[in-house]
Design a protein around this motif. Sequence first.
Motif, PDB file in Angstrom:
ATOM      1  N   ASN A 148      18.030 -41.462  -8.219  1.00  8.75           N
ATOM      2  CA  ASN A 148      19.296 -42.163  -8.390  1.00  8.75           C
ATOM      3  C   ASN A 148      20.297 -41.143  -8.940  1.00  8.75           C
ATOM      4  OD1 ASN A 148      21.461 -43.711  -9.099  1.00  8.75           O
ATOM      5  ND2 ASN A 148      20.268 -45.261 -10.173  1.00  8.75           N
ATOM      6  N   PRO A 149      21.258 -40.688  -8.128  1.00 10.83           N
ATOM      7  CA  PRO A 149      22.178 -39.647  -8.581  1.00 10.83           C
ATOM      8  C   PRO A 149      22.968 -40.029  -9.833  1.00 10.83           C
ATOM      9  CG  PRO A 149      22.439 -40.025  -6.225  1.00 10.83           C
ATOM     10  CD  PRO A 149      21.510 -41.074  -6.738  1.00 10.83           C
ATOM     11  N   ALA A 150      23.396 -41.281  -9.941  1.00 10.32           N
ATOM     12  CA  ALA A 150      24.176 -41.707 -11.113  1.00 10.32           C
ATOM     13  C   ALA A 150      23.352 -41.587 -12.387  1.00 10.32           C
ATOM     14  CB  ALA A 150      24.656 -43.138 -10.916  1.00 10.32           C
ATOM     15  N   GLU A 151      22.108 -42.005 -12.338  1.00 11.07           N
ATOM     16  CA  GLU A 151      21.237 -41.912 -13.513  1.00 11.07           C
ATOM     17  C   GLU A 151      20.936 -40.449 -13.838  1.00 11.07           C
ATOM     18  OE1 GLU A 151      20.084 -44.187 -15.681  1.00 11.07           O
ATOM     19  OE2 GLU A 151      21.425 -45.580 -14.650  1.00 11.07           O
ATOM     20  N   PHE A 152      20.782 -39.632 -12.821  1.00 14.18           N
ATOM     21  CA  PHE A 152      20.506 -38.213 -13.042  1.00 14.18           C
ATOM     22  C   PHE A 152      21.658 -37.547 -13.781  1.00 14.18           C
ATOM     23  CE2 PHE A 152      20.871 -33.781 -11.653  1.00 14.18           C
ATOM     24  CZ  PHE A 152      19.651 -33.301 -12.087  1.00 14.18           C
ATOM     25  N   VAL A 153      22.888 -37.795 -13.320  1.00  7.83           N
ATOM     26  CA  VAL A 153      24.058 -37.199 -13.972  1.00  7.83           C
ATOM     27  C   VAL A 153      24.215 -37.756 -15.379  1.00  7.83           C
ATOM     28  CG1 VAL A 153      26.574 -37.018 -13.887  1.00  7.83           C
ATOM     29  CG2 VAL A 153      25.238 -36.654 -11.823  1.00  7.83           C
ATOM     30  N   LYS A 154      24.039 -39.065 -15.522  1.00 10.39           N
ATOM     31  CA  LYS A 154      24.185 -39.688 -16.843  1.00 10.39           C
ATOM     32  C   LYS A 154      23.170 -39.121 -17.833  1.00 10.39           C
ATOM     33  CE  LYS A 154      24.588 -44.499 -17.768  1.00 10.39           C
ATOM     34  NZ  LYS A 154      24.045 -45.778 -17.715  1.00 10.39           N
ATOM     35  N   GLY A 155      21.951 -38.925 -17.397  1.00 11.00           N
ATOM     36  CA  GLY A 155      20.903 -38.410 -18.262  1.00 11.00           C
ATOM     37  C   GLY A 155      21.066 -36.937 -18.597  1.00 11.00           C
ATOM     38  N   ASN A 156      21.746 -36.186 -17.735  1.00 14.47           N
ATOM     39  CA  ASN A 156      21.890 -34.744 -17.930  1.00 14.47           C
ATOM     40  C   ASN A 156      23.333 -34.328 -18.199  1.00 14.47           C
ATOM     41  OD1 ASN A 156      19.115 -33.905 -17.411  1.00 14.47           O
ATOM     42  ND2 ASN A 156      19.499 -34.752 -15.387  1.00 14.47           N
ATOM     43  N   LEU A 157      24.166 -35.260 -18.637  1.00 14.93           N
ATOM     44  CA  LEU A 157      25.583 -34.982 -18.828  1.00 14.93           C
ATOM     45  C   LEU A 157      25.827 -33.917 -19.893  1.00 14.93           C
ATOM     46  CD1 LEU A 157      28.333 -35.695 -17.802  1.00 14.93           C
ATOM     47  CD2 LEU A 157      28.462 -37.517 -19.494  1.00 14.93           C
ATOM     48  N   GLU A 158      25.123 -33.981 -20.994  1.00 10.11           N
ATOM     49  CA  GLU A 158      25.320 -32.991 -22.057  1.00 10.11           C
ATOM     50  C   GLU A 158      24.927 -31.595 -21.594  1.00 10.11           C
ATOM     51  OE1 GLU A 158      26.988 -33.334 -24.879  1.00 10.11           O
ATOM     52  OE2 GLU A 158      27.379 -35.354 -24.123  1.00 10.11           O
ATOM     53  N   LYS A 177      27.668 -30.357 -19.319  1.00  6.22           N
ATOM     54  CA  LYS A 177      28.871 -29.938 -20.044  1.00  6.22           C
ATOM     55  C   LYS A 177      28.708 -28.550 -20.669  1.00  6.22           C
ATOM     56  CE  LYS A 177      30.654 -34.473 -21.321  1.00  6.22           C
ATOM     57  NZ  LYS A 177      30.919 -35.383 -22.445  1.00  6.22           N
ATOM     58  N   GLN A 178      27.502 -28.168 -20.995  1.00  6.17           N
ATOM     59  CA  GLN A 178      27.253 -26.868 -21.624  1.00  6.17           C
ATOM     60  C   GLN A 178      27.159 -25.723 -20.616  1.00  6.17           C
ATOM     61  OE1 GLN A 178      27.431 -26.546 -24.888  1.00  6.17           O
ATOM     62  NE2 GLN A 178      27.816 -28.747 -24.941  1.00  6.17           N
ATOM     63  N   SER A 179      27.043 -26.041 -19.336  1.00  2.01           N
ATOM     64  CA  SER A 179      26.854 -24.992 -18.336  1.00  2.01           C
ATOM     65  C   SER A 179      28.149 -24.209 -18.105  1.00  2.01           C
ATOM     66  CB  SER A 179      26.359 -25.583 -17.017  1.00  2.01           C
ATOM     67  OG  SER A 179      27.409 -26.245 -16.359  1.00  2.01           O
ATOM     68  N   THR A 180      27.995 -22.930 -17.821  1.00  2.25           N
ATOM     69  CA  THR A 180      29.134 -22.054 -17.580  1.00  2.25           C
ATOM     70  C   THR A 180      29.901 -22.481 -16.333  1.00  2.25           C
ATOM     71  OG1 THR A 180      27.853 -20.255 -18.530  1.00  2.25           O
ATOM     72  CG2 THR A 180      29.799 -19.641 -17.288  1.00  2.25           C
ATOM     73  N   ALA A 181      29.194 -22.884 -15.307  1.00  2.00           N
ATOM     74  CA  ALA A 181      29.854 -23.290 -14.055  1.00  2.00           C
ATOM     75  C   ALA A 181      30.745 -24.508 -14.281  1.00  2.00           C
ATOM     76  CB  ALA A 181      28.809 -23.593 -12.991  1.00  2.00           C
ATOM     77  N   PHE A 182      30.273 -25.472 -15.074  1.00  2.00           N
ATOM     78  CA  PHE A 182      31.062 -26.669 -15.348  1.00  2.00           C
ATOM     79  C   PHE A 182      32.307 -26.306 -16.150  1.00  2.00           C
ATOM     80  CE2 PHE A 182      32.107 -30.457 -17.868  1.00  2.00           C
ATOM     81  CZ  PHE A 182      32.258 -31.378 -16.859  1.00  2.00           C
ATOM     82  N   LYS A 183      32.154 -25.421 -17.126  1.00  2.00           N
ATOM     83  CA  LYS A 183      33.297 -25.004 -17.935  1.00  2.00           C
ATOM     84  C   LYS A 183      34.347 -24.292 -17.079  1.00  2.00           C
ATOM     85  CE  LYS A 183      30.715 -24.642 -22.222  1.00  2.00           C
ATOM     86  NZ  LYS A 183      30.153 -23.761 -23.237  1.00  2.00           N
ATOM     87  N   ARG A 184      33.886 -23.427 -16.151  1.00  2.00           N
ATOM     88  CA  ARG A 184      34.824 -22.760 -15.248  1.00  2.00           C
ATOM     89  C   ARG A 184      35.548 -23.769 -14.364  1.00  2.00           C
ATOM     90  NH1 ARG A 184      31.159 -17.972 -13.095  1.00  2.00           N
ATOM     91  NH2 ARG A 184      30.026 -19.819 -12.591  1.00  2.00           N
ATOM     92  N   LEU A 185      34.806 -24.744 -13.856  1.00  2.00           N
ATOM     93  CA  LEU A 185      35.400 -25.776 -13.011  1.00  2.00           C
ATOM     94  C   LEU A 185      36.480 -26.539 -13.771  1.00  2.00           C
ATOM     95  CD1 LEU A 185      35.419 -27.520 -10.416  1.00  2.00           C
ATOM     96  CD2 LEU A 185      33.676 -28.934 -11.515  1.00  2.00           C
ATOM     97  N   MET A 186      36.177 -26.934 -15.007  1.00  2.00           N
ATOM     98  CA  MET A 186      37.145 -27.691 -15.796  1.00  2.00           C
ATOM     99  C   MET A 186      38.368 -26.845 -16.127  1.00  2.00           C
ATOM    100  SD  MET A 186      35.830 -30.551 -15.666  1.00  2.00           S
ATOM    101  CE  MET A 186      37.010 -31.443 -16.624  1.00  2.00           C
ATOM    102  N   THR A 187      38.179 -25.559 -16.396  1.00  3.39           N
ATOM    103  CA  THR A 187      39.307 -24.671 -16.669  1.00  3.39           C
ATOM    104  C   THR A 187      40.210 -24.591 -15.444  1.00  3.39           C
ATOM    105  OG1 THR A 187      37.977 -23.356 -18.190  1.00  3.39           O
ATOM    106  CG2 THR A 187      39.966 -22.322 -17.312  1.00  3.39           C
ATOM    107  N   ARG A 188      39.618 -24.443 -14.288  1.00  2.00           N
ATOM    108  CA  ARG A 188      40.420 -24.356 -13.063  1.00  2.00           C
ATOM    109  C   ARG A 188      41.138 -25.664 -12.768  1.00  2.00           C
ATOM    110  NH1 ARG A 188      36.419 -20.626  -9.393  1.00  2.00           N
ATOM    111  NH2 ARG A 188      36.719 -18.766 -10.651  1.00  2.00           N
TER     112      ARG A 188
END
Length: 104
Positions: A46-56, A59-70
């Motif tokens: 279940n993709p929604a549960e996967f993201v919800k369970g691994n959200l923290e 958020k700590q990943s470098t790729a996510f931080k770069r994406l949010m900065t852009r």
Amino acid sequence: MQIKIEIDVKPEELRRFLGLPDVAGLQDDVVQFLRDKVGQVNENFNPAEFVKGNLETLKQSTAFKRLMTRINLAAEDTPSESSKGSPRRAPRRGARKRAANDGD
């Protein structure tokens, strides 16, 4: 002097000639096992549960931080609906340089 020898054999014949075991049945079993396992994972995923369970962790990943900065830089550069008539504000100094260096 050159001597060329061409031998036309099927893989099964060569395997038998060299005394190697026939692993075709084992290969079929492994492929079927992997298909079954992947199918089981797909059914319960279940993709929604996967993201919800691994959200923290996300958020700590470098790729996510770069994406949010852009995304933030793009939002700053795009005028909003209410500010179409007002002058465009200048981007922060060095923000683009930092974003470009994050991709390296």
